[in-house]
Design a protein around this motif. Structure first.
Motif, PDB file in Angstrom:
ATOM      1  N   UNK A   3      -7.056   3.468  -5.334  1.00  0.00           N
ATOM      2  CA  UNK A   3      -6.771   4.885  -5.561  1.00  0.00           C
ATOM      3  C   UNK A   3      -7.010   5.645  -4.263  1.00  0.00           C
ATOM      4  N   UNK A   4      -5.960   6.290  -3.745  1.00  0.00           N
ATOM      5  CA  UNK A   4      -6.103   7.027  -2.496  1.00  0.00           C
ATOM      6  C   UNK A   4      -5.009   8.065  -2.413  1.00  0.00           C
ATOM      7  N   UNK A   5      -5.117   8.931  -1.445  1.00  0.00           N
ATOM      8  CA  UNK A   5      -4.136   9.996  -1.285  1.00  0.00           C
ATOM      9  C   UNK A   5      -2.783   9.409  -0.907  1.00  0.00           C
ATOM     10  N   UNK A   6      -1.686   9.970  -1.467  1.00  0.00           N
ATOM     11  CA  UNK A   6      -0.337   9.457  -1.155  1.00  0.00           C
ATOM     12  C   UNK A   6      -0.040   9.453   0.341  1.00  0.00           C
ATOM     13  N   UNK A   7      -0.558  10.487   1.048  1.00  0.00           N
ATOM     14  CA  UNK A   7      -0.263  10.536   2.477  1.00  0.00           C
ATOM     15  C   UNK A   7      -0.917   9.373   3.229  1.00  0.00           C
ATOM     16  N   UNK A   8      -2.090   8.928   2.748  1.00  0.00           N
ATOM     17  CA  UNK A   8      -2.740   7.772   3.365  1.00  0.00           C
ATOM     18  C   UNK A   8      -1.899   6.519   3.168  1.00  0.00           C
ATOM     19  N   UNK A   9      -1.323   6.388   1.982  1.00  0.00           N
ATOM     20  CA  UNK A   9      -0.486   5.227   1.708  1.00  0.00           C
ATOM     21  C   UNK A   9       0.760   5.236   2.591  1.00  0.00           C
ATOM     22  N   UNK A  10       1.345   6.412   2.775  1.00  0.00           N
ATOM     23  CA  UNK A  10       2.527   6.509   3.635  1.00  0.00           C
ATOM     24  C   UNK A  10       2.184   6.137   5.071  1.00  0.00           C
ATOM     25  N   UNK A  11       1.013   6.603   5.538  1.00  0.00           N
ATOM     26  CA  UNK A  11       0.591   6.272   6.900  1.00  0.00           C
ATOM     27  C   UNK A  11       0.394   4.765   7.049  1.00  0.00           C
ATOM     28  N   UNK A  37      -1.356  -7.055   1.337  1.00  0.00           N
ATOM     29  CA  UNK A  37      -2.608  -7.130   0.577  1.00  0.00           C
ATOM     30  C   UNK A  37      -3.670  -6.215   1.182  1.00  0.00           C
ATOM     31  N   UNK A  38      -3.752  -6.186   2.497  1.00  0.00           N
ATOM     32  CA  UNK A  38      -4.738  -5.338   3.154  1.00  0.00           C
ATOM     33  C   UNK A  38      -4.429  -3.860   2.929  1.00  0.00           C
ATOM     34  N   UNK A  39      -3.165  -3.504   3.022  1.00  0.00           N
ATOM     35  CA  UNK A  39      -2.771  -2.106   2.793  1.00  0.00           C
ATOM     36  C   UNK A  39      -3.103  -1.686   1.369  1.00  0.00           C
ATOM     37  N   UNK A  40      -2.827  -2.553   0.407  1.00  0.00           N
ATOM     38  CA  UNK A  40      -3.097  -2.213  -0.990  1.00  0.00           C
ATOM     39  C   UNK A  40      -4.581  -2.139  -1.295  1.00  0.00           C
ATOM     40  N   UNK A  41      -5.389  -2.912  -0.560  1.00  0.00           N
ATOM     41  CA  UNK A  41      -6.818  -2.946  -0.832  1.00  0.00           C
ATOM     42  C   UNK A  41      -7.589  -1.815  -0.156  1.00  0.00           C
ATOM     43  N   UNK A  42      -7.069  -1.307   0.951  1.00  0.00           N
ATOM     44  CA  UNK A  42      -7.806  -0.298   1.725  1.00  0.00           C
ATOM     45  C   UNK A  42      -7.829   1.043   1.002  1.00  0.00           C
ATOM     46  N   UNK A  43      -8.959   1.715   1.037  1.00  0.00           N
ATOM     47  CA  UNK A  43      -9.113   3.025   0.418  1.00  0.00           C
ATOM     48  C   UNK A  43      -8.689   4.164   1.344  1.00  0.00           C
ATOM     49  N   UNK A  45      -7.384   5.108   5.789  1.00  0.00           N
ATOM     50  CA  UNK A  45      -6.899   4.529   7.046  1.00  0.00           C
ATOM     51  C   UNK A  45      -8.018   3.869   7.856  1.00  0.00           C
ATOM     52  N   UNK A  46      -9.204   4.478   7.854  1.00  0.00           N
ATOM     53  CA  UNK A  46     -10.335   3.884   8.570  1.00  0.00           C
ATOM     54  C   UNK A  46     -10.709   2.543   7.954  1.00  0.00           C
ATOM     55  N   UNK A  47     -10.731   2.510   6.612  1.00  0.00           N
ATOM     56  CA  UNK A  47     -11.026   1.274   5.897  1.00  0.00           C
ATOM     57  C   UNK A  47     -10.007   0.196   6.248  1.00  0.00           C
ATOM     58  N   UNK A  48      -8.736   0.573   6.282  1.00  0.00           N
ATOM     59  CA  UNK A  48      -7.684  -0.385   6.609  1.00  0.00           C
ATOM     60  C   UNK A  48      -7.862  -0.933   8.020  1.00  0.00           C
ATOM     61  N   UNK A  49      -8.141  -0.052   8.967  1.00  0.00           N
ATOM     62  CA  UNK A  49      -8.318  -0.499  10.352  1.00  0.00           C
ATOM     63  C   UNK A  49      -9.473  -1.484  10.462  1.00  0.00           C
ATOM     64  N   UNK A  50     -10.549  -1.207   9.739  1.00  0.00           N
ATOM     65  CA  UNK A  50     -11.711  -2.112   9.781  1.00  0.00           C
ATOM     66  C   UNK A  50     -11.379  -3.459   9.145  1.00  0.00           C
TER      67      UNK A  50
END
Length: 265
Positions: A3-11, A37-43, A45-50
């Motif tokens: 669950x995250x903001x739509x704009x984060x998902x677009x980024x 899988x990583x994109x779907x799991x990240x909450x 953008x910072x989480x995704x980068x890590x």
């Protein structure tokens, strides 16, 4: 899906090609799948980068995500815990073929508890699981009940002796000298105790087999995953300890399981 903001998902989707490139550069064969899988799991953008950084650094994907897909389930897998392999699904299918409603199943060297969880999800059974690694036991308790810390049979309730219908063990079976040849994400991030099977890879299997007859119910079965090369030696150990062995193989999964049956009363 997180669950995250739509704009984060677009980024995240915008940088998908970049993530794929990073993963490919370090040898990830299924870079596209892993990136998704990583994109779907990240909450965030910072989480995704890590998460991407940890994967690029060599951490197993399952440790980064916190779960592994196994027999159609998501199994919680903590860092430092053995990652269940797809070939071990063959061990599950062979065990399921021998289960009946209400039977007693013991999962030795359970790791994350993936085998026991898959069996319990598919059959009505009484499950007990054991591992010698405290981290594995903590993880397995997130996936199944009745998990004990200790060396093989030693922590099991004494009342199970002679009552186990199906005994499964994905014991370590990599020869000590072959550990160095394993992929870095396995040898560097999974516990040695879950990989090292001794000089010929069969040390723990022999110990499992030596005591199995005492714990199995009449007509019960011991199933051990092993390699095709080691299987005849595993089968010989079964026969030496009073079990009638057979070897089952899956070409599709490159998997081998030795099954030993105790004579019915």
């Amino acid at each position: 899906m997180s669950q995250r903001a739509p704009e984060d998902h677009r980024k995240a989707l915008d940088i998908y090609p970049e993530i794929v490139s990073q993963l490919r550069a370090v040898g990830c064969v299924f870079a596209e799948d892993e990136a998704r899988l990583l994109i779907n799991a990240a909450q965030t953008p910072v989480d995704l980068a890590e998460m991407v950084d940890r994967r690029v650094a060599g951490l197993p994907l399952e440790h980064v995500l916190g779960w592994a897909e196994f027999c159609g389930q998501r199994i919680a897998v903590d860092p430092g815990v053995f990652v269940p392999r797809r070939r071990t699904e063959f061990l599950v299918s062979q065990a399921l073929a021998l289960t009946a409603p209400g039977c007693v199943v013991v999962d030795l060297c359970c790791g994350s508890g993936a085998v026991g969880a898959a069996l319990a999800a598919s059959a009505d059974l009484e499950l007990h699981a054991v591992d010698i690694d405290p981290a594995a036991v903590r993880c397995a308790r997130r996936n199944v009940s009745n998990v004990y810390l200790g060396d093989l049979y030693s922590p099991l309730p004494p009342g199970l002796r002679g009552r186990v219908d199906v005994l499964v063990a994905n014991a370590p079976y990599v020869p000590t000298e072959a550990i160095a040849l394993m992929p870095p994400e396995a040898r560097d991030h999974e516990p040695l105790v879950a990989l090292d099977g001794g000089a010929d890879g069969l040390d723990v299997q022999r110990r499992v087999t030596a005591q199995a007859w005492q714990w199995l119910a009449p007509g019960g079965h011991l199933l051990i995953e092993t390699s095709d090369r080691q299987a005849p030696h595993t089968a010989a150990a079964f026969a030496e300890h009073g079990l009638r062995p057979r070897i089952e193989r899956s070409e599709e999964l490159s998997a081998t399981v030795v099954i030993g049956s105790k004579a019915a009363a």
